[in-house]
Design an enzyme around this catalytic site. Structure first.
Site, PDB file in Angstrom:
ATOM      1  N   ASP A  86       0.865  -1.170   0.000  1.00 55.99           N
ATOM      2  CA  ASP A  86       0.000   0.000   0.000  1.00 55.99           C
ATOM      3  C   ASP A  86       0.901   1.218   0.000  1.00 55.99           C
ATOM      4  O   ASP A  86       2.007   1.187   0.538  1.00 55.99           O
ATOM      5  CB  ASP A  86      -0.951  -0.006   1.194  1.00 55.99           C
ATOM      6  CG  ASP A  86      -0.248   0.193   2.523  1.00 55.99           C
ATOM      7  OD1 ASP A  86       0.713  -0.550   2.800  1.00 55.99           O
ATOM      8  OD2 ASP A  86      -0.662   1.078   3.279  1.00 55.99           O
ATOM      9  N   GLU A 127      -8.584   1.637  11.306  1.00 58.36           N
ATOM     10  CA  GLU A 127      -7.575   1.526  12.352  1.00 58.36           C
ATOM     11  C   GLU A 127      -7.896   2.351  13.587  1.00 58.36           C
ATOM     12  O   GLU A 127      -7.376   2.063  14.650  1.00 58.36           O
ATOM     13  CB  GLU A 127      -6.207   1.972  11.816  1.00 58.36           C
ATOM     14  CG  GLU A 127      -5.661   1.100  10.714  1.00 58.36           C
ATOM     15  CD  GLU A 127      -4.263   1.525  10.293  1.00 58.36           C
ATOM     16  OE1 GLU A 127      -3.494   2.006  11.152  1.00 58.36           O
ATOM     17  OE2 GLU A 127      -3.948   1.383   9.101  1.00 58.36           O
ATOM     18  N   ASP A 165      -9.597   0.905   5.050  1.00 55.44           N
ATOM     19  CA  ASP A 165      -8.621   0.656   6.103  1.00 55.44           C
ATOM     20  C   ASP A 165      -9.199   1.241   7.393  1.00 55.44           C
ATOM     21  O   ASP A 165      -9.372   2.451   7.504  1.00 55.44           O
ATOM     22  CB  ASP A 165      -7.306   1.343   5.730  1.00 55.44           C
ATOM     23  CG  ASP A 165      -6.192   1.148   6.746  1.00 55.44           C
ATOM     24  OD1 ASP A 165      -6.385   0.425   7.737  1.00 55.44           O
ATOM     25  OD2 ASP A 165      -5.120   1.744   6.547  1.00 55.44           O
TER      26      ASP A 165
END
Length: 145
Positions: A34, A121, A119
């Site tokens: 990424d 997190e 994503d």
């Protein structure tokens, strides 16, 4: 560049609803990376020569656009690598606005393109249930579009 590890991969064929997050099974993996503004200028030929088979580029950090995305995206389209876009999800920001930003920046699906990736997190003060609801909303909206 760090190895690819995402909390959630959105495959457009997945049904929207609970249990969207998946744990990768043990076994063989496909090497990929990424990238975001943190990497700066990238030699895509070197990435391919290093054995990386795919690249996902960060569109944004919530509603803040990644300053390198447009350049990465243009280069990836002609690189021969399988590529995709990901968004760093901010649970405390407007979910639909985040999804619209990702969709507008990546454009329509093309050959060699991976489905959009999310994503997850940070909690941003939200409960797990609130985060799950936001992710489900994002997935349903992106699938619909």
């Amino acid at each position: 560049m760090k190895r690819l590890l995402f909390a959630l991969l959105l495959a457009l064929t997945l049904p929207a609803g609970p249990a969207l997050a998946k744990v990768c099974p043990k076994g063989a993996t496909t090497p990929g990376i990424d990238v975001s503004a943190w990497q700066g200028s990238i030699n895509w030929d070197k990435v391919a020569a290093d054995g990386q088979q795919f690249v996902v580029a960060r569109v944004s950090y919530g509603l803040k656009e990644d300053t390198e995305f447009a350049g990465y995206w243009s280069a990836l389209q002609g690189s021969g690598l399988v590529y995709g876009a990901y968004q760093f999800f901010r649970p405390n920001q407007d979910v639909q606005a985040q999804a619209d930003l990702l969709l507008s920046m990546m454009g329509p699906m093309q050959p060699n393109m991976l489905p959009p990736t999310l994503d997850v997190e940070e909690a941003d003060g939200k409960t797990p249930a609130e985060i799950e609801a936001g992710v489900a909303q994002w997935v349903a909206y992106v699938q619909k579009k």
